[in-house]
Design a protein around this motif. Sequence first.
Motif, PDB file in Angstrom:
ATOM      1  N   GLU A  99       0.967   4.293  -2.669  1.00 46.64           N
ATOM      2  CA  GLU A  99       0.740   5.678  -2.258  1.00 46.64           C
ATOM      3  C   GLU A  99       1.917   6.569  -2.658  1.00 46.64           C
ATOM      4  O   GLU A  99       1.730   7.707  -3.104  1.00 46.64           O
ATOM      5  CB  GLU A  99       0.519   5.741  -0.735  1.00 46.64           C
ATOM      6  N   LEU A 114      -5.279   7.706   1.832  1.00 48.50           N
ATOM      7  CA  LEU A 114      -4.717   9.056   1.887  1.00 48.50           C
ATOM      8  C   LEU A 114      -5.842  10.081   2.057  1.00 48.50           C
ATOM      9  O   LEU A 114      -6.171  10.822   1.131  1.00 48.50           O
ATOM     10  CB  LEU A 114      -3.931   9.352   0.591  1.00 48.50           C
ATOM     11  N   MET A 162      -5.381   2.569  -1.482  1.00 48.15           N
ATOM     12  CA  MET A 162      -4.628   3.642  -0.861  1.00 48.15           C
ATOM     13  C   MET A 162      -5.451   4.240   0.281  1.00 48.15           C
ATOM     14  O   MET A 162      -6.679   4.215   0.255  1.00 48.15           O
ATOM     15  CB  MET A 162      -4.300   4.728  -1.889  1.00 48.15           C
ATOM     16  N   HIS A 180       1.741   7.351  -6.269  1.00 44.23           N
ATOM     17  CA  HIS A 180       0.604   8.230  -6.530  1.00 44.23           C
ATOM     18  C   HIS A 180       0.949   9.668  -6.137  1.00 44.23           C
ATOM     19  O   HIS A 180       0.717  10.614  -6.902  1.00 44.23           O
ATOM     20  CB  HIS A 180      -0.616   7.731  -5.746  1.00 44.23           C
ATOM     21  N   ARG A 225       0.834  -1.207   0.000  1.00 43.64           N
ATOM     22  CA  ARG A 225       0.000   0.000   0.000  1.00 43.64           C
ATOM     23  C   ARG A 225       0.865   1.252   0.000  1.00 43.64           C
ATOM     24  O   ARG A 225       0.599   2.206  -0.734  1.00 43.64           O
ATOM     25  CB  ARG A 225      -0.922   0.015   1.225  1.00 43.64           C
TER      26      ARG A 225
END
Lengths: 169, 580
Positions: B145, B186, B184, B148, B141
């Motif tokens: 992230e 976030l 994700m 990204h 993960r």
Amino acid sequence: MNVAAPEYRYHTLVVTVENKAGVLARVAGLFARRGFNIESLAVAPTDDDLFSRLTIVVDIESAPLDQVVKQLDKLVNVVEIRELHPGYAVERELMIVTVEAEPHRRDELVEHLDRAGGKVLSVGTDSMMLSLVGPPKRIDEFENLLRPFGIVELQRTGRVALAALDGEH
Amino acid sequence: MTTTPKDGGQALIRALENEGVDLLFGLPGGAILPVYDPLIDSSIRHVLVRHEQGAGHMASGYAHATGRPGVAMVTSGPAATNIVTALCDAHLDSVPLVCITGQVPLGAIGTDAFQECDTTGITMSVTKHNFLVTDAQDIPRTIKEAFHIATTGRPGPVLVDIPKDIVDPNNPHSAMEWTDDVEMDLPGYHPNIEVDPAGIAAAADLMRAAERPVLYVGGGILKARAAEALRQLVEMTGIHVVTTLMARGAFPDSHELCLGMPGMHGNFTAVTAMQEADLLIALGARFDDRVTGRIDGFAPDARIIHIDIDGAELGKVLRPDIAIQGDCRLAVEALVADFSANGTGDADRSAWRSRISGWQERFPLAYEPWGPGQALKPQYVIERLRDLTPDDTIVASGVGQHQMWASQYWNFDHPYTWINSGGLGTMGYAIPAAIGAKAGMPDRMVWAVDGDGCFQMTAQELVTATVEGFPIKVALINNSYLGMVRQWQEMFYDERFSEVFLSKDVPDYKLWAQSMGCEGMRVDDPDEIDAAITKANEIDDRPVVIDFRVMAEEKVYPMVPAGATNWDLVVPPSQADLPR
């Protein structure tokens, strides 16, 4: 976003962050490296354990408030920022203070304390420990009242704040 | 790697594969050691660098050239601190990088263990974000992230610090269950790319009405892959363009509406057009001090439209008349659509155009011609290099005089052909960045234009280039000095030269190059320049270094002195008396 009225030097930001290790350091580091001054800072988890809430009082003479907000917003762990205009926020702060209090001055001291709505936490032979919760301005005033007695030790929490409910000031 | 990952180390490599990583620049060591084992079975090619800073700049050069995130992997402690410069460089130039660092085992963190340093603490202010992973299960993960965050919004470097025990198969902490679908998490990261239509309409109105408009184009245009859209906008509106140091190539230099580079060493026309403009349209640019000069004297008559993906840039330096937060390509396309629908207006710009062409005629880039007995003219070397290499050659540069001359005298007609360290000004950037670019674009010719001061900071990566098979070429603009510092001392410190002379004879760059497996040449005579470049262009099986011996006295002109306004641009002596 509200625009700061010029008469207020300090603005309050209520910042919701992820409750993770190092997040406070990220916020504090951002303020330090961008040259923003923090007047006070309080932090604790919210009702949801995943998030913490910071109440940051910012000196807006050190930097335009919108720069502070936008830079904070870029921190990945910052989830939400609310700017509380001083006129539309309910703000509270806690002070604990030990004051010199020889027996013949205690009545006067307690009178001040009662009028301010504070509490006696502990009584020593020639000093007393008091607490007061209130808006920061009232805490300031009470602190000034205590000065002539002789402040031995004082600790304030820094303010916490929430937005006022409809119409309330 | 085809089997299902069972531990954190395997999971890390698989997660990188899943992100499409084809190249990894790195150097192993104690804490990251367990990850280097599953790497053997991976489709990812690892490039073994000679210094961790090199890994970071290679990842940066790769990202600039390809548009894909560059990836570096190094160990803990000194390796992490060695890559800090490259992270800071990428942070200031908004380069998408993912950097994996090893860390001491979880239980040892905070004990001053061997090769322990507070990597996330140290890199907090030089990355877009960083992570310390504490559970092997979180690795997939976190990697997702990291990519990204690095590649969306305003791009930037992201560091992932990974303690040894969660990637070491001999340690129970490394156990994890792989799943292909990781979500994700976030909650605080939502980069906005959409642009406000009302802002676009207002901006288009200002542009239609402006009599002296200039498009001030920064690196954000390249990050947004907006060069094509920009060209449409320019050709539709006829508005002149300046391309900042970070945006060279975003609009073709050979286009009649291109004014070239503005700023401290920008050309007279670009600098003066911005100063005289009644409207500046800033696209992915950040009003850097090297562009604006003294801010209170910058473009005094200009209204400002500022478009940037990073809302914090809007109003950071100057308060714009119209601020639009969003993706530059979407913004430019929306402007094009507005002009298509509503016309481009009928502002009379004929006087402005003739002033611009007057400046261009009177104040071209200029240097004194070479005379017998002199060392080479550095500008001439760069002009010959420009003319003798293919149009789409990728040029990477270090930092200093050679960087400014390269930016000035090269003809950038294609995006993503110019790679340099703009914000941080990192000496030594050229060679590793060129290697990264060549690694990402193996079919393109890649030249590093480097100074002798820079070369000595990162030359060891030419060993990497030779051993790993990246035949880059280095034009060493060698004046035996820290040339830009020398120039400042000459102009602003009464010619009192303090600690800027390196050495005329040491090192012997040709021998040094040869010892690193490169073709080494030295050129002292202007008549030998073309032959050396032609020979270098023909060599494709090893790197080439040409040591061009250039004049130390040569200065970069024009120049806005530090602290001066852009009105006080110092032009070359031959133009000093011309009417402005």
